[in-house]
Each structure stands twice: as structure tokens, then as C-alpha cells.
Write an enzyme that holds these catalytic residues in place. Structure first.
Site, PDB file in Angstrom:
ATOM      1  N   ARG A 224      -4.700  -0.982   6.688  1.00  0.00           N
ATOM      2  CA  ARG A 224      -5.723  -1.697   7.079  1.00  0.00           C
ATOM      3  C   ARG A 224      -6.834  -1.381   8.242  1.00  0.00           C
ATOM      4  O   ARG A 224      -5.720  -1.692   9.118  1.00  0.00           O
ATOM      5  CB  ARG A 224      -6.193  -2.400   6.312  1.00  0.00           C
ATOM      6  CG  ARG A 224      -5.587  -2.922   4.565  1.00  0.00           C
ATOM      7  CD  ARG A 224      -6.826  -2.169   4.070  1.00  0.00           C
ATOM      8  NE  ARG A 224      -6.871  -2.848   2.246  1.00  0.00           N
ATOM      9  CZ  ARG A 224      -6.407  -1.658   1.662  1.00  0.00           C
ATOM     10  NH1 ARG A 224      -6.026  -0.577   2.214  1.00  0.00           N
ATOM     11  NH2 ARG A 224      -6.671  -1.664   0.577  1.00  0.00           N
ATOM     12  N   GLU A 252     -15.757   0.849   7.134  1.00  0.00           N
ATOM     13  CA  GLU A 252     -15.808   2.457   6.679  1.00  0.00           C
ATOM     14  C   GLU A 252     -16.738   2.381   6.530  1.00  0.00           C
ATOM     15  O   GLU A 252     -17.607   1.301   5.434  1.00  0.00           O
ATOM     16  CB  GLU A 252     -14.596   2.556   6.272  1.00  0.00           C
ATOM     17  CG  GLU A 252     -13.356   2.604   6.664  1.00  0.00           C
ATOM     18  CD  GLU A 252     -12.139   2.336   5.568  1.00  0.00           C
ATOM     19  OE1 GLU A 252     -11.887   3.168   4.636  1.00  0.00           O
ATOM     20  OE2 GLU A 252     -10.870   2.406   6.209  1.00  0.00           O
ATOM     21  N   HIS A 271      -9.614   7.819   4.583  1.00  0.00           N
ATOM     22  CA  HIS A 271      -9.224   7.328   4.383  1.00  0.00           C
ATOM     23  C   HIS A 271      -8.717   7.916   2.686  1.00  0.00           C
ATOM     24  O   HIS A 271      -9.246   7.095   1.638  1.00  0.00           O
ATOM     25  CB  HIS A 271      -9.714   5.753   3.859  1.00  0.00           C
ATOM     26  CG  HIS A 271      -9.188   4.361   3.053  1.00  0.00           C
ATOM     27  ND1 HIS A 271      -9.669   3.356   3.391  1.00  0.00           N
ATOM     28  CD2 HIS A 271      -8.101   5.036   2.296  1.00  0.00           C
ATOM     29  CE1 HIS A 271      -8.720   2.448   2.689  1.00  0.00           C
ATOM     30  NE2 HIS A 271      -7.924   3.036   2.036  1.00  0.00           N
TER      31      HIS A 271
END
Lengths: 308, 308
Positions: A224, A252, A271
Site C-alpha cells: 500500500r 492513486e 497498481h
């Protein structure tokens, strides 16, 4: 007795079909991200929110007064814990993303050590640029997090004779604890972040953590973005003292003017750790198995917070 | 009794130092590639030719009438077998290159599946190009060769839940044989070549082999260029039906006008599989251990051809 299950898409609903035929007492609703709540939402006992594309806002849980189980499809449950209504059991998706995320960490490490981007550039130039490259053999790899992701990274690195140390929040056989980091960081040539985002881990990788690493170390974050203080990492990258492979970020998607894009010594992916073409199948199996357990009154797997 | 050992460089000679002090009866000569033969070469019993940079020509062995052991530092022994004088034992370097070579195969596979080159290009454009990527989970991986390299590739792929099948020239528990290939190729999504170059394996991967693979399959060659018929692969690449990751070639170095450089669907590295910054240390340990065994009259490890 009729149990109402709410899932985010037709594929997940299809994974429940064997249960629907076996137990006619099962009703499956589909609530896609951003769509209006389906009719009968107030009867939902078991809710599976969407993996991405607009996480269902907290207001939705208020529409489900009979909710017993919240089964998320993400590896981390951050963002759910603090809005969980009383009496609701929260389940994570351990095992659904672990392999894909660990695999991405290893891809980043190997591409870095074996200098694949350099050889891709040489291929463009039609140039035989033979050289000795680094390897995992004998390299000290510190894996923070000893869950499914961390264990897989460790196992794969050991196949290639790396010296792996696992670190977790709770020490156990073969796993060191976070308080040992001061002692472990100075010899860590590769650090892999595979911890969940919790009050204990947010900001863990700060300027002091990074300063303790030896010159040339590689920091891999597939966990994370909140674990890592981006500004501190940027300073080390710009000084060309450390390297990084990042898949997750404090915000993000990464804004197009984010300084990370053009920083030296860093490889960025958007991601993609857990979201693989294989995950949907695995997610379907998980939801099927969990709903089957729920219907039989058996203990659920991957329970993060026990509720009902 | 004095045993004379000939090694290619000072680093390897240094690895023998503990033996020199323990047994004063040991004499170590250094013969660098392309250098003139050292004084006393005619007494050499144990010869370690250089790994690369000009393999010592066959004439050298004629200068060593008392040669008992030829310990090469390469993973493959092709090129030595047919010029081995009678009575000389040939030893390979199993374990010295295996980890690095297997690691490169995995790097190539993961970079392909997780599309690292695509995301590198997106990073250049400062673009968040999130997408689902492929993964080893459930993917069928056929590993040809069940030696150190093949076993490590298999072990690492299994960490990420791939369906791995090992194939070797000699069948054994858990390993299929080359005659099963016709049956195995149609479902192989990834094929890794990790076989030695022998009369049985030269040209094994020809047009028929490649045609049997499913669309989109990835061919990884980290073994020897001779295993693969380059022209047949080029046709499949140009048709954009298959992908390849190649580290070895029929002729090395690859000429600057070789059509492979500009073929689509292929990633090329310049034979970097075994030659890592860690291999020299490992090679030193191997030579130390083998010379120690020789001096004690114990059986040598990695014997390819028994001589003396």
C-alpha cells in the site's frame, strides 16, 4: 429461510450457481459499481463489493440492515474497518491476490538485478552488450509481511539462493519483528513491502528507515502506498543512492505531474499486483466457498473482524 | 608427491589458498586466456580452463601429458567431450550457473506476463495505464530439462501456482520424457528450454515443435542456441503467433544484421544467464571443493565422463 447475497457482477453471480441449484433458499442480487441499488437490497445478508472501478461508498451498508458478512475482494481491508456496522463480519481475500502480487514483486526484483531495461535498449540498437549482472544468489532480501504475499516472495527468492529474512508485526517461528528493523536494515540489499496498511505500518518506510539501508539497495512496494513516505524516497532516488520498484502510491491513480514519473532509479507500474487475468476465477471460487460455509453455518475463512 | 593445478585467474587461485597451506604438496599455476602457457604446464594434473573470453584451444590439453581432471566452469560441456584425451575425467559446473540461469528464465517469463516493457513505456509518457495482466497462476509451463536449472525454474513457477511439467531425456519420478512432447506441446503456454546441447537435443525445437504450441505461447531459451531452429522461430514471431525470450543463439555474439534483433514478439539478452556477479564466488568454491576431493582421493562431483 431465504439468504440474500449481493455480488458486484454476473461472473461472481455465476460462481454461486451451483449453490443456487443445491439450495433454492438462496437469492443472488447483482450490484455493479456506480449502479443504483438493486431491488431487495434491504434483505442482503452477505455482501461482496466490487474489487475496483468505484468502491461502493459507506452509505450502501446502511441500506443493508440485515447484513452479516462483508466479503471484500481486495487483499487489504483498509477503508472498511472504520465503517463496519456492529455485528458484521469482515472477510478479506487472502489467497486471491497473493500469488499475483508476490509474482509482481519478484518480476520487479529480477528485472532490476538482471538489468532487463538495459538489454531492451541494447536490443533496439542491435547491440550485443554482454556483461555480468547481479543475481539473487547470496543477496540479502528483507520481506516485511509474512502473510500469503510475503511468504511467496520469500519462497521464490530462496529458490534462487537469496538470504531471506521475513519480518512481521507479530513474531513467530522463523519471522522477525518490526522492532528488529534497526538491526536488519543496514545489511538489506532488497526490501519488499508486503504488509497491510494499519496504524502501525503507515509511514513505516520514512527518511530514517531509508537512510539505514546500504547504498544501492532496492525498495519494492507492492503493498500500500501509505506505508512509504514518498518524499523521503524521492530524495534518495534523486541522490541516486537507492533504487525502487513501486506498484502502489499514496494517491492513486498517480497524477500526470507527480514527480515520481520522472525520478531516476525507479520503475513504476500502475497498481497491477493483484489484478491479474487469473484473479476473477480465483475470486469466484472464494465467494462460492464462503457463501457455502455461511449457508451451512460453518466458520468463514479469512475473517478479519468477527461480527455476527 | 606434488599435485599441480592450473586455473584461469588469480581469484580462482585465491580460492585454493586454504588447500595450499594445509598441503604444501600443492602447486597452483595461473593460465589466463590467450596468455602463453605458464612454466611447469607439463606437470598439470588438474586443469580449470577460463569461463569466457577465449576458451583455451584443444592444443593446450596436449601440453598436459599428466592431466587427470578437466574441470570446466560452464554449465554445458559441449565442445569439450570430443577433444577429451583418454584417461581424463571431465567435470561440469552444475550448481554454479543453475541459479542465475533459472533466475533469468523466470525474469523473462514474469516480465512478459506482467508486461513490464509496456508499463516502462507508459512511465515515459507519465501515463497511468492500469490493466489486468497475465499471471503464472494456473498457467501451463513445460520445462525441458530436469537438471539444476530446470528444477529451479519449476520450483519458482510452482510458488506462483503455475501448472508445471518437467521433461527430460531420461524419465524419472515426476519427470516426463521427450517422446511425450507431442502430447504435451498443444497445451503448453510457456516452454522453457533448459537441456544440454547433445545430438538428441540439437534442433529439437523446429518448425513442427513450434507449430504444435498454442497461439500466444512463450518460448524461453536459456540453454543453448543449437536447440532451437532460429528460422522456424522467426517465422512464428513474424506471424505474431508466438512470443520468445532468448538468451542464447546458434551463433554468438549475434551479428548486428541478424534478423532476430528487429523481429516482433521477442526479447533478447546477450547470453547473461549464468554469468552473474555471484558466479565467480560460486566457481571458486566449486574449484576449491573439487581440488580438495582430488587431493584426498575422493570421488569428484559433477563428473560428466569418468577418465582416470
Amino acid at each position: 429461510l431465504v439468504a440474500t447475497i449481493c455480488v458486484p457482477d454476473a461472473d461472481t453471480a455465476a460462481a454461486l450457481e451451483p449453490l443456487v441449484s443445491a439450495a433454492s433458499a438462496l437469492r443472488v442480487l447483482v450490484w455493479a459499481p456506480k449502479a443504483a441499488a438493486p431491488a431487495g437490497v434491504d434483505a442482503v445478508e452477505f455482501f461482496v463489493p466490487a474489487y475496483q472501478g468505484g468502491v461502493t461508498p459507506s452509505a450502501d451498508l446502511a441500506l443493508m440492515p440485515h447484513l452479516k458478512v462483508l466479503q471484500v475482494l481486495t487483499a487489504g481491508v483498509d477503508g472498511w474497518l472504520d465503517r463496519l456496522p456492529p455485528g458484521v463480519t469482515l472477510c478479506g481475500a487472502r489467497g486471491v491476490h497473493g500469488a499475483g502480487t508476490a509474482e509482481l514483486a519478484l518480476a520487479g526484483i529480477l528485472s532490476h538485478l538482471r538489468q532487463l531495461p538495459r538489454f531492451a535498449a541494447a536490443q533496439q540498437r542491435r547491440q550485443w552488450d554482454r556483461d555480468f549482472t547481479d543475481t539473487l544468489r547470496g543477496r540479502s532480501v528483507l520481506v516485511l509481511g509474512a502473510g500469503d504475499i510475503g511468504q511467496r516472495v520469500a519462497a521464490a527468492a530462496r529458490v534462487f539462493d537469496a538470504e531471506v529474512t521475513l519480518v512481521a508485526r507479530h513474531p513467530r517461528e522463523g519471522v522477525r519483528q518490526l522492532t528488529d528493523l534497526a538491526q536488519l536494515l543496514p545489511s538489506a540489499q532488497i526490501v519488499v513491502l508486503a504488509l497491510p496498511s494499519t496504524p502501525e505500518t503507515v509511514g513505516l518506510v520514512d527518511a530514517a528507515f531509508l537512510a539505514a539501508l546500504p547504498d544501492g539497495a532496492l525498495v519494492v512496494n507492492v503493498a500500500r502506498g501509505a506505508l512509504l513516505v514518498t518524499g523521503a524516497l524521492l530524495a534518495e532516488l534523486r541522490a541516486r543512492r537507492l533504487y525502487a520498484f513501486l506498484d502502489v502510491y499514496e494517491t492513486e491513480p498517480l497524477a500526470s505531474d507527480d514527480p515520481l514519473w520522472s525520478a531516476p532509479n525507479v520503475v513504476l507500474t500502475p497498481h497491477i499486483g493483484g489484478g491479474t487475468t487469473g484473479w476473477q476465477r480465483a475470486a469466484g471460487r472464494l465467494v462460492h466457498d464462503q457463501v457455502a460455509r455461511y449457508l451451512r453455518g460453518e466458520p468463514l475463512a479469512n475473517v478479519v473482524t468477527e461480527g455476527y
